[in-house]
Design a protein around this motif. Structure first.
Motif, PDB file in Angstrom:
ATOM      1  N   PRO A 109       0.830  -1.210   0.000  1.00  0.00           N
ATOM      2  CA  PRO A 109       0.000   0.000   0.000  1.00  0.00           C
ATOM      3  C   PRO A 109       0.864   1.260   0.000  1.00  0.00           C
ATOM      4  O   PRO A 109       2.077   1.203   0.204  1.00  0.00           O
ATOM      5  CB  PRO A 109      -0.810  -0.136   1.291  1.00  0.00           C
ATOM      6  CG  PRO A 109      -0.083  -1.104   2.137  1.00  0.00           C
ATOM      7  CD  PRO A 109       0.715  -1.987   1.227  1.00  0.00           C
ATOM      8  N   SER A 110       0.223   2.384  -0.216  1.00  0.00           N
ATOM      9  CA  SER A 110       0.955   3.648  -0.379  1.00  0.00           C
ATOM     10  C   SER A 110       1.832   3.997   0.823  1.00  0.00           C
ATOM     11  O   SER A 110       2.928   4.531   0.653  1.00  0.00           O
ATOM     12  CB  SER A 110      -0.009   4.787  -0.681  1.00  0.00           C
ATOM     13  OG  SER A 110      -0.906   4.972   0.395  1.00  0.00           O
ATOM     14  N   GLY A 111       1.374   3.714   2.039  1.00  0.00           N
ATOM     15  CA  GLY A 111       2.190   4.001   3.224  1.00  0.00           C
ATOM     16  C   GLY A 111       3.475   3.196   3.230  1.00  0.00           C
ATOM     17  O   GLY A 111       4.554   3.705   3.563  1.00  0.00           O
ATOM     18  N   SER A 112       3.372   1.935   2.818  1.00  0.00           N
ATOM     19  CA  SER A 112       4.566   1.091   2.736  1.00  0.00           C
ATOM     20  C   SER A 112       5.504   1.597   1.652  1.00  0.00           C
ATOM     21  O   SER A 112       6.719   1.634   1.827  1.00  0.00           O
ATOM     22  CB  SER A 112       4.161  -0.357   2.430  1.00  0.00           C
ATOM     23  OG  SER A 112       3.403  -0.884   3.493  1.00  0.00           O
TER      24      SER A 112
ATOM     25  N   LEU B 202       6.228  -4.041   6.394  1.00  0.00           N
ATOM     26  CA  LEU B 202       7.392  -4.210   5.524  1.00  0.00           C
ATOM     27  C   LEU B 202       8.342  -5.277   6.057  1.00  0.00           C
ATOM     28  O   LEU B 202       8.918  -6.048   5.282  1.00  0.00           O
ATOM     29  CB  LEU B 202       8.121  -2.879   5.359  1.00  0.00           C
ATOM     30  CG  LEU B 202       7.344  -1.801   4.607  1.00  0.00           C
ATOM     31  CD1 LEU B 202       8.011  -0.441   4.772  1.00  0.00           C
ATOM     32  CD2 LEU B 202       7.210  -2.159   3.149  1.00  0.00           C
ATOM     33  N   ALA B 203       8.510  -5.330   7.368  1.00  0.00           N
ATOM     34  CA  ALA B 203       9.398  -6.323   7.974  1.00  0.00           C
ATOM     35  C   ALA B 203       8.851  -7.739   7.756  1.00  0.00           C
ATOM     36  O   ALA B 203       9.620  -8.672   7.489  1.00  0.00           O
ATOM     37  CB  ALA B 203       9.584  -6.032   9.459  1.00  0.00           C
ATOM     38  N   GLU B 204       7.527  -7.891   7.841  1.00  0.00           N
ATOM     39  CA  GLU B 204       6.906  -9.198   7.602  1.00  0.00           C
ATOM     40  C   GLU B 204       7.208  -9.724   6.197  1.00  0.00           C
ATOM     41  O   GLU B 204       7.279 -10.924   5.978  1.00  0.00           O
ATOM     42  CB  GLU B 204       5.387  -9.112   7.778  1.00  0.00           C
ATOM     43  CG  GLU B 204       4.934  -8.970   9.210  1.00  0.00           C
ATOM     44  CD  GLU B 204       3.442  -8.625   9.325  1.00  0.00           C
ATOM     45  OE1 GLU B 204       2.726  -8.648   8.293  1.00  0.00           O
ATOM     46  OE2 GLU B 204       3.012  -8.321  10.446  1.00  0.00           O
TER      47      GLU B 204
ATOM     48  N   LEU C  76      11.015  -1.881  -8.362  1.00  0.00           N
ATOM     49  CA  LEU C  76       9.770  -2.213  -9.064  1.00  0.00           C
ATOM     50  C   LEU C  76       8.769  -1.059  -8.959  1.00  0.00           C
ATOM     51  O   LEU C  76       8.163  -0.661  -9.952  1.00  0.00           O
ATOM     52  CB  LEU C  76       9.157  -3.493  -8.489  1.00  0.00           C
ATOM     53  CG  LEU C  76       7.762  -3.861  -8.983  1.00  0.00           C
ATOM     54  CD1 LEU C  76       7.803  -4.264 -10.460  1.00  0.00           C
ATOM     55  CD2 LEU C  76       7.172  -4.974  -8.134  1.00  0.00           C
ATOM     56  N   LEU C  77       8.605  -0.527  -7.761  1.00  0.00           N
ATOM     57  CA  LEU C  77       7.687   0.605  -7.557  1.00  0.00           C
ATOM     58  C   LEU C  77       8.115   1.806  -8.390  1.00  0.00           C
ATOM     59  O   LEU C  77       7.282   2.464  -9.014  1.00  0.00           O
ATOM     60  CB  LEU C  77       7.626   0.992  -6.077  1.00  0.00           C
ATOM     61  CG  LEU C  77       7.128  -0.056  -5.094  1.00  0.00           C
ATOM     62  CD1 LEU C  77       7.260   0.451  -3.660  1.00  0.00           C
ATOM     63  CD2 LEU C  77       5.721  -0.469  -5.399  1.00  0.00           C
ATOM     64  N   SER C  78       9.400   2.080  -8.391  1.00  0.00           N
ATOM     65  CA  SER C  78       9.920   3.209  -9.150  1.00  0.00           C
ATOM     66  C   SER C  78       9.673   3.026 -10.646  1.00  0.00           C
ATOM     67  O   SER C  78       9.259   3.968 -11.335  1.00  0.00           O
ATOM     68  CB  SER C  78      11.417   3.370  -8.867  1.00  0.00           C
ATOM     69  OG  SER C  78      11.933   4.457  -9.595  1.00  0.00           O
TER      70      SER C  78
END
Length: 167
Positions: free
Chosen positions: A33-36, A72-74, A104-106
């Motif tokens: 999600p966007s926060g991550s 994110l750690a999970e 990938l996001l970038s």
């Protein structure tokens, strides 16, 4: 200073910008999600940092930051380690898997922006970038300058005059 109508139009454009953010959100992997994505981006840009600094950069409460970091750690995208100078604090850093996810996001966001802004000149894209950075900086400055919200003013009651009773 701009006219009121200009600020009203600016507010309409801010509302419309929600559609841009939603479109950017649609291209994100379902488990990011966007926060991550914001946490990954900040760690990619600024490097390892304390959780408190991350919360400050995100401009969110520490509990919100903790949820993003746990998510994110999970997934193995970040690691948390004790801060050597303060064992109560944690230092957060990207893992190789997290760097791959950030790449990938970038790639996805860059391609979407390139497609949607293909009819914009390089100067127009640069101008938008400068203006958005300036807008953000103005709001950062105003957080310091704006006093805390004051309670609404009390309703003033009309003064009444008492006349002595007839005796």
């Amino acid at each position: 200073m701009a006219e009121r109508a200009q600020y009203e139009e600016l507010m309409r454009q801010f509302s419309a910008f929600g559609a841009v953010k939603r479109e950017l959100g649609r291209i994100m992997p379902s488990d990011c999600p966007s926060g991550s994505a914001a946490v990954l981006t900040l760690l990619g840009r600024f490097g390892d940092m304390r959780m408190s600094r991350l919360a400050e950069l995100l401009a969110v409460d520490m509990s919100v930051t903790s949820r993003h970091v746990a998510h994110l750690a999970e997934r193995g995208w970040i690691d948390r380690s004790p801060d050597p100078t303060d064992k109560r604090s944690r230092i957060v850093h990207l893992t190789p898997k997290g760097r791959a996810q950030l790449e990938l996001l970038s790639e996805r966001t860059t391609q979407l922006l390139a497609d949607c802004l293909s009819d914009w000149s390089d100067e127009e894209v640069a101008q938008l970038t400068r203006l958005m950075a300036r807008l953000r900086a103005s709001f950062d400055d105003s957080r310091v300058a704006v006093p805390p919200r004051l309670p609404p003013p009390a309703l003033e009651l009309e003064a009444t005059t008492r006349t002595p009773a007839n005796t």
